[in-house]
Design a protein around this motif. Structure first.
Motif, PDB file in Angstrom:
ATOM      1  N   GLY A  36     -58.118 -12.646  82.199  1.00  0.00           N
ATOM      2  CA  GLY A  36     -57.284 -12.820  81.012  1.00  0.00           C
ATOM      3  C   GLY A  36     -55.826 -13.095  81.307  1.00  0.00           C
ATOM      4  N   LEU A  37     -55.529 -13.749  82.434  1.00  0.00           N
ATOM      5  CA  LEU A  37     -54.142 -14.038  82.798  1.00  0.00           C
ATOM      6  C   LEU A  37     -53.663 -15.307  82.104  1.00  0.00           C
ATOM      7  CD1 LEU A  37     -54.462 -13.312  86.619  1.00  0.00           C
ATOM      8  CD2 LEU A  37     -53.507 -11.793  84.873  1.00  0.00           C
ATOM      9  N   ASN A  38     -52.397 -15.338  81.753  1.00  0.00           N
ATOM     10  CA  ASN A  38     -51.793 -16.509  81.107  1.00  0.00           C
ATOM     11  C   ASN A  38     -51.117 -17.342  82.189  1.00  0.00           C
ATOM     12  OD1 ASN A  38     -50.782 -18.311  79.247  1.00  0.00           O
ATOM     13  ND2 ASN A  38     -49.026 -17.014  78.701  1.00  0.00           N
ATOM     14  N   LEU A  39     -51.765 -18.435  82.604  1.00  0.00           N
ATOM     15  CA  LEU A  39     -51.301 -19.209  83.751  1.00  0.00           C
ATOM     16  C   LEU A  39     -50.795 -20.582  83.325  1.00  0.00           C
ATOM     17  CD1 LEU A  39     -54.240 -18.328  86.173  1.00  0.00           C
ATOM     18  CD2 LEU A  39     -51.956 -17.306  86.140  1.00  0.00           C
ATOM     19  N   GLU A  40     -49.765 -21.052  84.020  1.00  0.00           N
ATOM     20  CA  GLU A  40     -49.221 -22.391  83.788  1.00  0.00           C
ATOM     21  C   GLU A  40     -50.112 -23.440  84.465  1.00  0.00           C
ATOM     22  OE1 GLU A  40     -46.622 -22.838  81.863  1.00  0.00           O
ATOM     23  OE2 GLU A  40     -46.125 -20.701  81.630  1.00  0.00           O
ATOM     24  N   PRO A 180     -40.496 -13.684  86.281  1.00  0.00           N
ATOM     25  CA  PRO A 180     -40.583 -12.779  85.131  1.00  0.00           C
ATOM     26  C   PRO A 180     -41.854 -13.075  84.334  1.00  0.00           C
ATOM     27  CG  PRO A 180     -38.353 -13.637  85.352  1.00  0.00           C
ATOM     28  CD  PRO A 180     -39.194 -14.384  86.354  1.00  0.00           C
ATOM     29  N   GLY A 181     -42.588 -12.039  84.011  1.00  0.00           N
ATOM     30  CA  GLY A 181     -43.865 -12.198  83.334  1.00  0.00           C
ATOM     31  C   GLY A 181     -45.029 -12.378  84.278  1.00  0.00           C
ATOM     32  N   GLY A 182     -44.738 -12.555  85.581  1.00  0.00           N
ATOM     33  CA  GLY A 182     -45.802 -12.645  86.577  1.00  0.00           C
ATOM     34  C   GLY A 182     -46.410 -11.284  86.876  1.00  0.00           C
TER      35      GLY A 182
END
Length: 359
Positions: A36-40, A180-182
């Motif tokens: 469920g990670l938000n990745l670029e 940040p956010g990582g």
């Protein structure tokens, strides 16, 4: 006596990969933290303390699978310069088959993770699986007057302060490198909570068997008189509480998002129990115990070997004899583990699992 820097990696020639079944199970237990990670669409993933890569590759594969099609992923594998990167490189060929819709750039970063490894704010997901318990410096050797149990007790107390300082330094360095956010995801050996299944006793018997084997070789003159004093690896296990204490001192860089504990058994113990089912043959039972002993001794020696051989040579053992003496020590340790009753007990390790968010 001054403490030397810890510059030794795990045993080479793929030995760690071949004997890291427990570490692989710890990796599998950490998988919920990678979901469920938000990745670029351009992402950098770094494994701090990758060793020879068996567990690392599976995590990298799962991370790549979460990227959108046509994304780019930089996969960075970090460990000490002395690490067996040749074994890792052979595995890196598999990154080409992770996902044909994505561009993947595997990289190697030979450096201590107590130094800067990556440029500032370039890492999306950092992880350290079965590595963050390694200390920056080699602890002082056992005094001649100390017994092994006394040494371990004192060693644990002495290492606690160093481990806390090292953990804070690790978090600060990663705090500069992670965006940040990582995320920083950790699976770390933790002190065994209890002995209800016998794992504390099993672990102690395994370590004692190794030192008993060295005692036998010292008594026979095949090892120098002080051969066992400085071979214990420079590590210290952490708890959720020790991680929280370190996070509290890292200038609000990190917040712990998730944390849990698990007992991770050595897979050879369950394999022995399964093999023994359905047979009353005593000799067959004993043969399965010897197989179990062989597996767990080889496992611990994949960690201990570099420290053992370096210390033995420093104490006067001819370097040309080192490999043969080491093999004899390994064979003796397997016998001693069975003789002590260790083969009737599980070798297992408690682990703490955490996901930290970079503020």
């Amino acid at each position: 006596m001054a403490q030397a820097a810890n510059t030794l990696a795990m045993a080479g020639d793929n030995a760690y990969n071949e004997n890291s079944g427990q570490q692989y199970l710890a990796m599998e237990a950490s998988i919920p933290l990678f979901e469920g990670l938000n990745l670029e669409t351009k992402a950098t993933f770094v494994d701090y303390g990758c060793s020879q890569g068996a567990a690392s590759m599976e995590v990298m594969r799962r991370l790549v699978s979460q990227l959108l099609p046509h994304s780019e992923a930089t996969l960075v594998f970090n460990d000490l310069p002395s690490n067996d990167f040749n074994s890792l490189i052979k595995l890196l060929l598999a990154t080409g088959s992770f996902d044909s819709t994505k561009t993947i750039y595997p990289c190697i970063a030979p450096n201590s993770f107590y130094n800067h490894v990556m440029p500032e704010c370039t890492v999306d997901i950092a992880f350290a699986l079965s590595s963050i318990h390694w200390l920056r410096q080699i602890p002082l050797p056992k005094e001649p007057t100390e017994g092994f149990e006394e040494y371990l007790r004192k060693r644990t107390n002495r290492n606690a302060a160093a481990a806390h300082k090292d953990l804070i330094e690790f978090l600060k360095l990663r705090g500069r490198e992670v965006k940040p956010g990582g995320k920083l995801i950790v699976a770390a050996p933790s002190p065994c909570a209890d002995n209800t299944d016998g794992r504390i006793a099993g672990n102690e018997k395994l370590r004692c068997a190794l030192f008993q084997a060295m005692d036998i070789l010292m008594d026979s003159g095949k090892l120098p008189p002080n051969a066992s004093a400085g071979v214990y690896p420079p590590n210290h296990v952490h708890t959720q509480q020790s991680f929280q204490a370190a996070v509290n001192e890292t200038e609000a860089m990190w917040v712990i998002e998730k944390a849990y504990d698990r007992v991770i058994p050595h897979p050879a113990y369950q394999a022995m129990l399964e093999s023994q089912k359905g047979t009353q043959d005593i000799e067959l039972h004993k043969s399965f115990e010897r197989e179990y002993a062989s597996d767990v001794v080889d496992w611990i020696l994949a960690v201990f070997k570099p420290f053992m051989q370096k210390w033995w040579v420093e104490q006067g053992l001819d370097e040309g004899l080192c490999e043969g003496v080491f093999q004899e020590c390994a064979d003796l340790a397997k016998v001693e583990f069975v003789k002590s009753g260790g083969a009737a007990l599980p070798v297992a390790q408690d682990f703490v699992f955490l996901r930290l968010n970079r503020c």
